[in-house]
Design an enzyme around this catalytic site. Structure first.
Site, short mmCIF file in Angstrom:
data_model
loop_
_atom_site.label_atom_id
_atom_site.label_comp_id
_atom_site.label_asym_id
_atom_site.label_seq_id
_atom_site.Cartn_x
_atom_site.Cartn_y
_atom_site.Cartn_z
N ASP A 98 27.44 28.76 42.12
CA ASP A 98 27.58 29.09 43.53
C ASP A 98 29.08 29.11 43.80
O ASP A 98 29.80 28.18 43.44
CB ASP A 98 26.87 28.11 44.46
CG ASP A 98 26.67 28.76 45.82
OD1 ASP A 98 25.95 29.77 45.90
OD2 ASP A 98 27.29 28.31 46.81
N SER A 99 29.52 30.21 44.37
CA SER A 99 30.96 30.39 44.48
C SER A 99 31.31 31.10 45.77
O SER A 99 30.44 31.64 46.46
CB SER A 99 31.47 31.19 43.27
OG SER A 99 30.67 32.34 43.07
N LYS A 159 41.39 37.42 33.77
CA LYS A 159 40.75 36.78 34.93
C LYS A 159 40.02 35.50 34.48
O LYS A 159 40.19 34.44 35.09
CB LYS A 159 39.78 37.74 35.63
CG LYS A 159 39.07 37.08 36.81
CD LYS A 159 38.06 37.95 37.52
CE LYS A 159 37.25 37.10 38.50
NZ LYS A 159 36.17 37.80 39.18
N ASN A 214 23.56 38.63 40.22
CA ASN A 214 24.84 39.28 40.51
C ASN A 214 25.44 39.80 39.19
O ASN A 214 25.80 39.00 38.32
CB ASN A 214 25.76 38.24 41.18
CG ASN A 214 27.14 38.79 41.51
OD1 ASN A 214 27.70 39.57 40.75
ND2 ASN A 214 27.68 38.37 42.64
N HIS A 222 38.35 30.50 38.93
CA HIS A 222 37.52 29.38 39.34
C HIS A 222 36.30 29.25 38.43
O HIS A 222 35.97 28.17 37.96
CB HIS A 222 37.08 29.60 40.80
CG HIS A 222 36.50 30.97 41.07
ND1 HIS A 222 37.13 32.12 40.67
CD2 HIS A 222 35.34 31.38 41.67
CE1 HIS A 222 36.40 33.16 41.01
NE2 HIS A 222 35.30 32.73 41.63
N ARG A 223 35.66 30.40 38.11
CA ARG A 223 34.44 30.36 37.28
C ARG A 223 34.79 29.98 35.85
O ARG A 223 34.08 29.21 35.21
CB ARG A 223 33.75 31.73 37.34
CG ARG A 223 32.35 31.74 36.76
CD ARG A 223 31.57 32.97 37.17
NE ARG A 223 31.42 33.05 38.62
CZ ARG A 223 32.12 33.86 39.41
NH1 ARG A 223 33.00 34.72 38.91
NH2 ARG A 223 31.95 33.84 40.71
N PHE A 259 34.79 42.23 40.86
CA PHE A 259 33.76 42.48 41.87
C PHE A 259 34.14 41.72 43.14
O PHE A 259 35.16 41.03 43.18
CB PHE A 259 32.38 42.04 41.36
CG PHE A 259 32.22 40.54 41.18
CD1 PHE A 259 32.74 39.91 40.06
CD2 PHE A 259 31.58 39.76 42.13
CE1 PHE A 259 32.61 38.53 39.89
CE2 PHE A 259 31.44 38.38 41.97
CZ PHE A 259 31.97 37.77 40.84
N GLY A 260 33.32 41.85 44.16
CA GLY A 260 33.49 41.06 45.40
C GLY A 260 34.88 41.19 46.00
O GLY A 260 35.38 42.28 46.26
P1 IMP Z 1 26.81 33.39 45.72
O1 IMP Z 1 27.46 32.34 44.86
O2 IMP Z 1 25.78 34.17 44.98
O3 IMP Z 1 26.38 32.86 47.04
O4 IMP Z 1 27.91 34.51 46.06
C1 IMP Z 1 29.26 34.33 45.82
C2 IMP Z 1 30.05 35.43 46.52
O5 IMP Z 1 31.42 35.01 46.55
C3 IMP Z 1 30.05 36.75 45.74
O6 IMP Z 1 29.04 37.62 46.16
C4 IMP Z 1 31.43 37.30 46.08
O7 IMP Z 1 31.42 37.92 47.33
C5 IMP Z 1 32.28 36.03 46.18
N1 IMP Z 1 32.86 35.71 44.86
C6 IMP Z 1 32.56 34.64 44.07
N2 IMP Z 1 33.26 34.68 42.93
C7 IMP Z 1 34.01 35.79 43.00
C8 IMP Z 1 34.92 36.38 42.09
O8 IMP Z 1 35.18 35.92 40.98
N3 IMP Z 1 35.50 37.52 42.52
C9 IMP Z 1 35.25 38.09 43.73
N4 IMP Z 1 34.38 37.60 44.59
C10 IMP Z 1 33.76 36.45 44.23
#
Ligand code: IMP
Length: 197
Positions: free
Chosen positions: A69-70, A173, A9, A178-179, A150-151
């Site tokens: 994982d978020s 940010k 990502n 969270h990250r 993003f996201g």
């Molecule tokens: P995974 O951890 O790869 O399963 O995906 C995490 C998903 O959560 C991302 O593709 C976003 O859709 C969302 N996400 C996680 N962290 C963020 C962030 O910091 N900003 C926006 N979306 C997030």
């Protein structure tokens, strides 16, 4: 110290490289090693999925591997999209499509409180595992605002700042996200771990 990143990502890559560089960790991309490991996220918790990803990449590279994982947990939707945040609405949707779906599902819903959650896990070739979690509270905005991030960033509204994540600079940010929090807790654990070993 060099750690391989277990993610493709680009949004996460950018944030994690910037934050970890400040802690003296050099993040190695799988592409730098000529690898592209896809891990199926079959877990039902952030912790399980983070472990699955880091373990698979550590086993393939024989190097320490770190994963995030978020996801976004919305109270009025019983914690959805949660661990399914990246796949919300199925494979046909992109980030703006998932944001639109979330806003549709939130129409008329109260409260709009939500939180981003991140679990960072690092697996070492000797079997040791370090894990840390971070959360950031917010509300689901009524309409997307901002161009950054993003996201779900354009609809993640931070009440004390009166801005969405997408309206913040990368530094702003990372300082509250969270990250950012999970990585800060992680680097404290990593330091203790390296001092002991
Ligand atoms: P995974 O951890 O790869 O399963 O995906 C995490 C998903 O959560 C991302 O593709 C976003 O859709 C969302 N996400 C996680 N962290 C963020 C962030 O910091 N900003 C926006 N979306 C997030």
């Amino acid at each position: 110290m060099k750690i391989v990143l277990a993610s493709h990502n680009p949004g996460k890559m950018k944030e994690m490289s910037a934050i970890l560089a400040a802690f003296g960790v050099e993040l190695v991309l799988q592409s730098d090693l000529g690898m592209h490991i896809e891990v199926e996220e079959t877990g039902t918790t952030f912790r399980e999925n983070a472990l699955l990803k880091a373990q698979a990449v550590m086993k393939a590279t024989r190097m320490p591997a770190i994963s995030d994982d978020s996801g976004l947990m919305v109270d009025a939707l019983n914690g959805a999209p949660g661990v399914y945040s990246a796949r919300y609405g199925g494979p046909g949707l992109d980030d703006p499509g998932r944001v639109r779906l979330l806003l549709e599902n939130m129409r008329g819903q109260m409260p709009r409180t939500c939180r981003f959650v991140s679990v960072i896990t690092c697996c070492f070739p000797n079997g040791d595992v370090l894990s840390a979690r971070g959360e950031c509270e917010g509300t689901v905005a009524f309409t997307p605002m901002g161009e950054g991030g993003f996201g779900y960033d354009p609809v993640f509204f931070v009440p004390p700042l009166k801005k969405t994540f997408a309206q913040l600079t990368a530094e702003e940010k990372n300082a509250i996200s969270h990250r950012g929090k999970a990585l800060e807790a992680f680097q404290v654990k990593l330091r203790e771990y390296l001092e002991k070993s």
